[in-house]
Write a protein that holds these residues in place. Structure first.
Motif, PDB file in Angstrom:
ATOM      1  N   ILE A   1      43.316  46.689  -9.136  1.00 43.92           N
ATOM      2  CA  ILE A   1      43.054  47.817  -8.224  1.00 43.92           C
ATOM      3  C   ILE A   1      41.690  48.435  -8.514  1.00 43.92           C
ATOM      4  O   ILE A   1      40.896  48.712  -7.601  1.00 43.92           O
ATOM      5  N   ILE A   2      41.408  48.669  -9.811  1.00 45.56           N
ATOM      6  CA  ILE A   2      40.109  49.261 -10.179  1.00 45.56           C
ATOM      7  C   ILE A   2      38.971  48.341  -9.777  1.00 45.56           C
ATOM      8  O   ILE A   2      37.937  48.780  -9.238  1.00 45.56           O
ATOM      9  N   GLY A   3      39.146  47.071 -10.032  1.00 47.32           N
ATOM     10  CA  GLY A   3      38.106  46.124  -9.642  1.00 47.32           C
ATOM     11  C   GLY A   3      37.883  46.093  -8.137  1.00 47.32           C
ATOM     12  O   GLY A   3      36.740  46.011  -7.659  1.00 47.32           O
ATOM     13  N   THR A   4      38.983  46.164  -7.368  1.00 49.20           N
ATOM     14  CA  THR A   4      38.859  46.187  -5.915  1.00 49.20           C
ATOM     15  C   THR A   4      38.115  47.428  -5.431  1.00 49.20           C
ATOM     16  O   THR A   4      37.276  47.358  -4.527  1.00 49.20           O
ATOM     17  N   CYS A   5      38.397  48.601  -6.031  1.00 50.80           N
ATOM     18  CA  CYS A   5      37.705  49.836  -5.639  1.00 50.80           C
ATOM     19  C   CYS A   5      36.207  49.761  -5.939  1.00 50.80           C
ATOM     20  O   CYS A   5      35.361  50.143  -5.110  1.00 50.80           O
ATOM     21  N   ILE A   6      35.885  49.264  -7.144  1.00 50.36           N
ATOM     22  CA  ILE A   6      34.470  49.146  -7.502  1.00 50.36           C
ATOM     23  C   ILE A   6      33.750  48.188  -6.550  1.00 50.36           C
ATOM     24  O   ILE A   6      32.635  48.458  -6.085  1.00 50.36           O
ATOM     25  N   PHE A   7      34.394  47.082  -6.242  1.00 46.49           N
ATOM     26  CA  PHE A   7      33.781  46.119  -5.336  1.00 46.49           C
ATOM     27  C   PHE A   7      33.620  46.715  -3.931  1.00 46.49           C
ATOM     28  O   PHE A   7      32.628  46.463  -3.248  1.00 46.49           O
ATOM     29  N   GLY A   8      34.605  47.526  -3.492  1.00 47.74           N
ATOM     30  CA  GLY A   8      34.510  48.155  -2.173  1.00 47.74           C
ATOM     31  C   GLY A   8      33.335  49.118  -2.085  1.00 47.74           C
ATOM     32  O   GLY A   8      32.608  49.153  -1.088  1.00 47.74           O
ATOM     33  N   VAL A   9      33.154  49.945  -3.146  1.00 46.97           N
ATOM     34  CA  VAL A   9      32.028  50.881  -3.160  1.00 46.97           C
ATOM     35  C   VAL A   9      30.703  50.130  -3.136  1.00 46.97           C
ATOM     36  O   VAL A   9      29.768  50.472  -2.400  1.00 46.97           O
ATOM     37  N   TYR A  10      30.612  49.098  -3.940  1.00 50.53           N
ATOM     38  CA  TYR A  10      29.380  48.300  -3.986  1.00 50.53           C
ATOM     39  C   TYR A  10      29.111  47.638  -2.637  1.00 50.53           C
ATOM     40  O   TYR A  10      27.980  47.632  -2.146  1.00 50.53           O
ATOM     41  N   PHE A  11      30.165  47.121  -2.015  1.00 47.80           N
ATOM     42  CA  PHE A  11      30.005  46.448  -0.736  1.00 47.80           C
ATOM     43  C   PHE A  11      29.575  47.433   0.362  1.00 47.80           C
ATOM     44  O   PHE A  11      28.741  47.116   1.213  1.00 47.80           O
ATOM     45  N   HIS A  12      30.122  48.675   0.322  1.00 48.94           N
ATOM     46  CA  HIS A  12      29.761  49.692   1.314  1.00 48.94           C
ATOM     47  C   HIS A  12      28.286  50.085   1.168  1.00 48.94           C
ATOM     48  O   HIS A  12      27.561  50.204   2.171  1.00 48.94           O
ATOM     49  N   LYS A  13      27.816  50.280  -0.062  1.00 52.70           N
ATOM     50  CA  LYS A  13      26.406  50.610  -0.279  1.00 52.70           C
ATOM     51  C   LYS A  13      25.502  49.470   0.160  1.00 52.70           C
ATOM     52  O   LYS A  13      24.429  49.683   0.718  1.00 52.70           O
ATOM     53  N   LYS A  14      25.958  48.271  -0.097  1.00 49.92           N
ATOM     54  CA  LYS A  14      25.169  47.119   0.295  1.00 49.92           C
ATOM     55  C   LYS A  14      25.039  47.041   1.818  1.00 49.92           C
ATOM     56  O   LYS A  14      23.967  46.737   2.365  1.00 49.92           O
TER      57      LYS A  14
END
Length: 280
Positions: free
Chosen positions: A38-51
């Motif tokens: 779950i934590i990894g998915t959230c971090i990846f989502g934030v990174y993907f949104h900024k990208k």
């Protein structure tokens, strides 16, 4: 008899793994894995949104760059295939956009237009400064004249004072309005106020208006009742001033109850008017 069968040693509960403890360990490991995922998915989502935001900004800049490149190509006539790029349409849109931007930056003159009638007044020039006649200054300043041949009005003269009578003329003690408008008139008359010359009635100053098609009308007046007990001349003054609307060919003049007692020095006795604005 001796028992020869071999027997396995007795197994105590402490020597074997408990099924309950194994289940707990398994559950803990599963929970940790789920939380990590779950934590990894959230971090990846934030990174993907900024990208994605960065990519959108770059795409917007790229679109602006492409638009400028199109305009640059259109300016180089003969180097562009007309089937791929309509230069006339691109330049027309660009010009319309520039005109809209410039019009939005310009202030609205309708909100800045003065509505107060006093804004049409012209400030008086400073001492020693030449008046700016381009602003259509209309003013006149007269000083006392001892010639009292006309009993209807005091006589005046001009002596190196600011006098711009482009729209005001002076004749035989009277000012004639050549252009209708709102004017401010003023007058000061100084006189002797001793007991030997004092009459029963007080010394009174009047300002009259005579219209071309009407009778003489009193505008304002002022009186002084101060009496000096000495035989010498004790100077007193009456001052008048007000704003009025005048029409074309209106006459304005000053008179007093006893012209013989007036002190005609230019600093003590004077008469004038100036225009504040036009009538709407």
């Amino acid at each position: 008899m001796i028992n020869t069968f071999s027997q396995s040693p007795t197994m105590y509960p402490t020597q074997q793994g408990s099924p309950l403890s194994i289940m707990k360990i398994t559950l803990w490991m599963f929970t940790i894995c789920v939380l990590g995922q779950i934590i990894g998915t959230c971090i990846f989502g934030v990174y993907f949104h900024k990208k994605l935001d960065k990519i959108e900004d770059e795409m917007a800049l790229n679109e602006d760059y492409l638009f400028l490149r199109r305009i640059q190509k259109c300016l180089k006539r003969g180097t562009v295939d007309p089937t791929l790029l309509n230069c006339k349409e691109v330049i027309a849109k660009f010009r319309s956009l520039i005109s809209e931007v410039t019009q939005s930056d310009q202030p609205d003159e309708s909100h800045e237009k003065p509505t107060d009638e006093r804004t049409n007044s012209v400030p008086a020039p400073r001492i020693g400064e030449e008046p700016n006649t381009s602003k259509k200054v209309v003013a006149i300043h007269l000083v006392g004249d001892k010639d009292n041949s006309n009993k209807e009005a005091l006589q005046w003269q001009q002596k190196s004072y600011l006098t711009l009578q482009n729209e005001i003329t002076y004749t035989n003690g009277k000012l004639r309005i050549e252009t209708p408008g709102v004017y401010y008139i003023y007058s000061q008359v100084s006189f002797c106020a001793n007991s030997t010359q004092f009459q029963k009635a007080p010394f009174v100053q009047y300002i009259y208006r005579k219209q071309s098609d009407g009778p003489v009308k009193l505008l304002i007046k002022g009186a002084s009742t101060i009496i000096s007990s000495t035989a010498n001349c004790a100077l007193q003054s009456t001052q008048l001033g007000a704003m009025f609307t005048f029409g074309k060919n209106d006459l304005v003049f000053v008179n007093v109850t006893d012209p013989a007692r007036v002190n005609y020095s230019p600093e003590f006795t004077y008469f004038g008017m100036f225009k504040l604005g036009d009538t709407s």
